[in-house]
Motif scaffolding. Structure first.
Motif, short mmCIF file in Angstrom:
data_model
loop_
_atom_site.label_atom_id
_atom_site.label_comp_id
_atom_site.label_asym_id
_atom_site.label_seq_id
_atom_site.Cartn_x
_atom_site.Cartn_y
_atom_site.Cartn_z
N THR A 1 0.90 -0.96 -0.01
CA THR A 1 -0.01 0.14 0.00
C THR A 1 0.87 1.15 0.10
OG1 THR A 1 -0.32 0.11 2.56
CG2 THR A 1 -2.01 -1.08 1.15
N LYS A 2 0.15 2.39 0.13
CA LYS A 2 1.12 3.70 -0.14
C LYS A 2 1.46 4.16 1.14
CE LYS A 2 -3.34 6.27 -0.57
NZ LYS A 2 -4.17 7.04 -1.44
N SER A 3 0.61 3.86 2.35
CA SER A 3 1.04 4.39 3.45
C SER A 3 0.98 3.62 4.55
CB SER A 3 0.49 5.53 3.59
OG SER A 3 -0.97 5.55 3.79
N ALA A 4 1.25 3.81 5.91
CA ALA A 4 1.03 2.65 7.09
C ALA A 4 -0.44 3.10 7.38
CB ALA A 4 2.06 3.29 8.06
N GLU A 5 -0.94 4.15 7.32
CA GLU A 5 -2.22 4.18 7.34
C GLU A 5 -3.12 3.47 6.61
OE1 GLU A 5 -5.75 7.79 7.52
OE2 GLU A 5 -3.71 8.27 7.29
N SER A 6 -3.00 3.33 5.22
CA SER A 6 -3.76 2.60 4.43
C SER A 6 -3.69 0.99 4.69
CB SER A 6 -3.34 2.92 2.74
OG SER A 6 -3.36 4.24 2.56
N THR A 7 -2.28 0.69 5.34
CA THR A 7 -2.09 -0.66 5.49
C THR A 7 -2.86 -0.91 6.53
OG1 THR A 7 0.36 -0.45 4.84
CG2 THR A 7 -0.22 -2.49 6.47
N ALA A 8 -2.99 -0.32 7.73
CA ALA A 8 -3.96 -0.65 9.20
C ALA A 8 -5.31 -0.64 8.45
CB ALA A 8 -3.57 0.56 9.88
N ARG A 9 -5.92 0.20 7.47
CA ARG A 9 -7.27 0.23 7.22
C ARG A 9 -7.61 -1.08 6.39
NH1 ARG A 9 -7.33 5.13 5.80
NH2 ARG A 9 -6.77 4.45 3.39
N LEU A 10 -6.79 -1.34 5.49
CA LEU A 10 -7.02 -2.57 4.67
C LEU A 10 -7.05 -3.75 5.59
CD1 LEU A 10 -7.55 -3.42 1.87
CD2 LEU A 10 -5.12 -3.79 1.43
N VAL A 11 -6.11 -4.06 6.29
CA VAL A 11 -6.00 -5.26 7.08
C VAL A 11 -7.52 -5.19 8.11
CG1 VAL A 11 -5.16 -6.32 9.30
CG2 VAL A 11 -3.58 -5.58 7.41
N ARG A 12 -8.03 -4.20 8.57
CA ARG A 12 -9.19 -4.20 9.32
C ARG A 12 -10.43 -4.62 8.57
NH1 ARG A 12 -9.60 0.27 14.28
NH2 ARG A 12 -11.16 -1.56 14.75
N LEU A 13 -10.55 -4.08 7.56
CA LEU A 13 -11.55 -4.39 6.18
C LEU A 13 -11.65 -5.79 5.97
CD1 LEU A 13 -13.77 -3.28 4.66
CD2 LEU A 13 -12.22 -2.56 2.98
N PHE A 14 -10.34 -6.36 5.71
CA PHE A 14 -10.13 -7.77 5.52
C PHE A 14 -10.66 -8.84 6.41
CE2 PHE A 14 -7.89 -11.91 5.08
CZ PHE A 14 -8.16 -12.13 3.82
N ASP A 15 -10.40 -8.33 7.71
CA ASP A 15 -10.78 -9.11 8.81
C ASP A 15 -12.14 -9.14 8.92
OD1 ASP A 15 -7.92 -9.64 9.70
OD2 ASP A 15 -7.87 -8.17 11.05
N PHE A 16 -12.85 -7.89 8.75
CA PHE A 16 -14.29 -8.00 8.67
C PHE A 16 -14.96 -8.58 7.64
CE2 PHE A 16 -13.70 -3.66 11.06
CZ PHE A 16 -13.91 -4.08 12.24
N PHE A 17 -14.45 -8.48 6.49
CA PHE A 17 -14.90 -9.25 5.36
C PHE A 17 -14.91 -10.87 5.45
CE2 PHE A 17 -14.39 -11.25 1.17
CZ PHE A 17 -15.54 -10.63 0.54
N ASP A 18 -13.74 -11.38 5.87
CA ASP A 18 -13.38 -12.70 6.28
C ASP A 18 -14.59 -13.34 7.17
OD1 ASP A 18 -11.56 -15.10 5.54
OD2 ASP A 18 -11.35 -14.92 7.53
#
Length: 653
Positions: A492-509
């Motif tokens: 990802t482009k930043s540390a903030e984007s990294t954390a947000r994508l991981v949380r969204l993936f956990d909710f989706f899974d």
């Protein structure tokens, strides 16, 4: 009535002049040609009376002794005069009167002959702009001559390692090193290793010495694809040459851009150099400064001209290196035999307190005329040959005190080696030798480096997916579950984007497992960024290596040099800003001949920029474009909407 009297002589003069005038006038009228009725004569048309000189009048009056009458045939055959005004000139007669008459041709000039026609002027082509130089010619402007004459190495070349015996198989490695490589499961050398090892390990034992003050070795610059074995290419010759050392001194310095790379390279040195007795240290700032000093320096109390070292090989980041160079007593680089700069393009682009200038100054022998206070110590121990000028007997002329050059050999490695002449000049390279590793082709060879054309691993498959910005997370989830994109690095482009994508993936899974009626345990994704401490990053990286984590979402912090063998997919969730970042990202997979896939998610407004970047690097044709339709995404929309609602609630708290 008074009448003014005039002088008789004056009246007589006027009378004579008047008589002459009337005489000439009468003669002109007599010789005047006849004109048709209604036709105007030349004199009347010009409005001036014709004034003829005396000589001309006599020629007209006398023709064979008789005057020409106006009605004579000769007068009729006389050509008509040109109507243009005649040129006149002044004539002074015997009485001093000034008269005007026509100017005739000079009597002394010959008759005019018809001149030859003038030659035509040469015709010249119309001005036009010159042809623009080709891209290859422009790329070579200002390029280092050594780079133009680089040795092109076929990336597919392999060399088997002989198990034992005196025959090294052309590798230049000793029997002990070859046995250790076979124990580690390394049975053949890659192209960059087979080319570099014979150059750094010549068969002449004298050229393998620790010190070469009279014949210093050539510096080396290597440009090779990621995963081609650059680390082992400099680890092996360093271990081979330093194994001959007797006294422990800092003789090899490896500079890397990140702490994670330092840890990885140290593991390689320890694994290959096991049983050699060489001591390896690191300096990254992960531990306190005093702790690192105690690990590096044996004696900090007495100032020694030759320095004091507990280690033979130091692997470090540039910032911490400068801290020890300026703040640690007896930390000396005068004994360096190897200076390795890995990921050279990134390190040269960053200043780090001008680390390179200070390091090169520390390896350069001082002048014998140096009188800086504190340079001459009270004690000396194992001074390097090039630094003998620091000893008390330095001014005694002898073979021992003859000025020598440093034996330090610089080794530069990168997948995207810089071609900037200014940056290369700062390295102070000594007769450098360039090696360019790329796939065999009929192209211009070294121009691939000169024109920013990078070589990718032959076993790499590249894909590009163009999508709407709002659907990009959904497209990523489609790749994970429908194309089995696991054991993957996601950039990802930043540390903030990294954390947000991981949380969204956990909710989706979680939503997907619940919606599918209790599916088996889902995938585990974790964030890896600079927001985490060093210990947390190391723990997550170890779990990913152990396959306890299937998806590692990270920023470009890990995009350089990290070698994790089981990574089979690399996903650029955010488009890389330049081609160099793209090369280093996708290079985390398809390493050491293994297969791998690279996926790039491109938003619609970024598609033109991304394609232009690939086209300029002559790489667009190698990236396959994939389309994901609404029908393919439709089964995941329900879970995706639920995950978005949970993410919104989590960030609104």
């Amino acid at each position: 009535m008074v009448i003014a009297s005039t002088s008789p002589e004056k009246n007589k003069e006027k009378t004579k002049a008047k008589q002459r005038y009337l005489k000439r006038k009468k003669q002109r009228r007599k010789n005047k040609p006849k004109t048709a009725p209604g036709e105007v004569s030349e004199s009347e048309e010009d409005g001036d009376e014709e004034i003829v000189p005396n000589a001309v009048v006599e020629e007209r009056e006398v023709a064979d002794g008789a005057p020409i009458e106006p009605d004579s045939p000769q007068a009729e055959e006389k050509p008509r005069k040109d109507k243009r005004p005649k040129k006149r000139q002044k004539v002074v007669d015997e009485d001093g009167d000034v008269e005007m008459h026509e100017a005739g041709p000079p009597e002394d000039l010959p008759e005019a002959t018809p001149s030859a026609p003038l030659p035509t002027l040469p015709s010249f082509p119309l001005p036009a702009l010159p042809d623009a130089p080709s891209k290859s010619v422009l790329a070579l402007q200002g390029l280092d001559r050594a780079l133009v004459g680089a040795e092109i190495v076929d990336a597919t070349g392999l060399l088997p390692i002989p198990p034992d015996g005196e025959d090294d198989g052309g590798t230049g490695l000793g029997e002990k090193t070859r046995k250790r490589l076979l124990e580690l499961g390394i049975v053949e050398l890659f192209a960059v290793q087979t080319t570099l090892l014979p150059f750094l390990l010549p068969r002449n034992p004298l050229q393998r010495s620790l010190y070469l003050p009279f014949d210093p070795p050539r510096d080396v610059c290597v440009s090779a694809p990621t995963g081609s074995g650059k680390t082992l290419a400099y680890v092996l010759p360093i271990l081979e040459i330093l194994s001959a050392r007797i006294v422990t001194q800092l003789r090899a310095l490896v500079v890397l851009p990140t702490r994670d790379l330092v840890t990885q390279v140290r593991e390689t040195f320890e694994a290959v150099g096991k049983g050699r007795g060489l001591k390896i240290g690191t300096a990254t700032g992960q531990h306190s400064f005093s702790h690192e000093q105690s690990q590096l320096i044996a004696d900090k109390t007495t100032h020694l001209a030759g320095g004091s070292s507990k280690i033979d090989i130091l692997i470090c980041t540039p910032g911490r290196l400068i801290d020890h160079l300026n703040g640690t007593p007896n930390f000396s680089l005068q004994h360096l035999r190897f200076l390795v700069i890995d990921e050279a393009d990134r390190l040269l682009a960053q200043s780090f307190q001008e680390w390179l200038v200070q390091v090169l100054a520390a390896t350069r022998p001082p002048s014998q005329e140096s009188t800086i206070p504190g340079v001459l110590p009270q004690h000396h121990d194992a001074v390097a040959p090039a630094f003998r000028s620091l000893l008390p007997y330095a001014k005694i002329p002898s073979f021992v005190t003859e000025r020598k050059e440093s034996s330090c050999q610089k080794l530069l490695f990168s997948a995207t080696l810089t071609r900037d002449p200014g940056k290369l000049a700062t390295l102070e390279l000594r007769n450098p030798k360039y090696f360019v590793v790329q796939e065999k082709n009929d192209g211009p060879g070294v121009l691939d480096v000169a024109m920013d054309k990078f070589t990718m691993p032959a076993t790499l498959s590249e894909h590009m997916l163009v999508c709407e910005s709002s659907l990009k997370p959904l497209v990523f989830f489609h790749l994970v579950y429908e194309h089995n994109v696991t054991n993957a690095l996601v950039f990802t482009k930043s540390a903030e984007s990294t954390a947000r994508l991981v949380r969204l993936f956990d909710f989706f899974d979680t939503a997907r497992r619940v919606g599918s009626g209790g599916a088996p345990s889902g995938l585990i994704a974790r964030a890896y960024s600079s927001d985490l401490s060093a210990s947390e990053r190391k723990l997550i990286l170890d779990k990913f290596r152990a396959k306890e984590i299937q998806i590692l979402v990270c920023s470009d912090l890990i995009s350089r040099g990290i070698d994790i063998s089981h990574v089979s997919h690399v996903v650029s969730y955010d488009v890389p800003v330049d081609m160099r970042k793209y090369v280093h990202r996708v290079g985390r997979t398809a390493r050491a001949g293994r297969a791998g896939d690279a996926w790039t998610l491109v938003e619609e407004q970024e598609a033109r920029y991304f394609k232009t970047m690939l086209k300029q690097a002559d790489h667009l044709a190698k990236v396959k474009r994939m389309k994901v339709g609404e029908k393919e995404l439709e089964p995941l929309v329900v879970y995706y909407e639920g995950a978005l609602g949970q993410l919104k609630d989590a960030y609104s708290r």
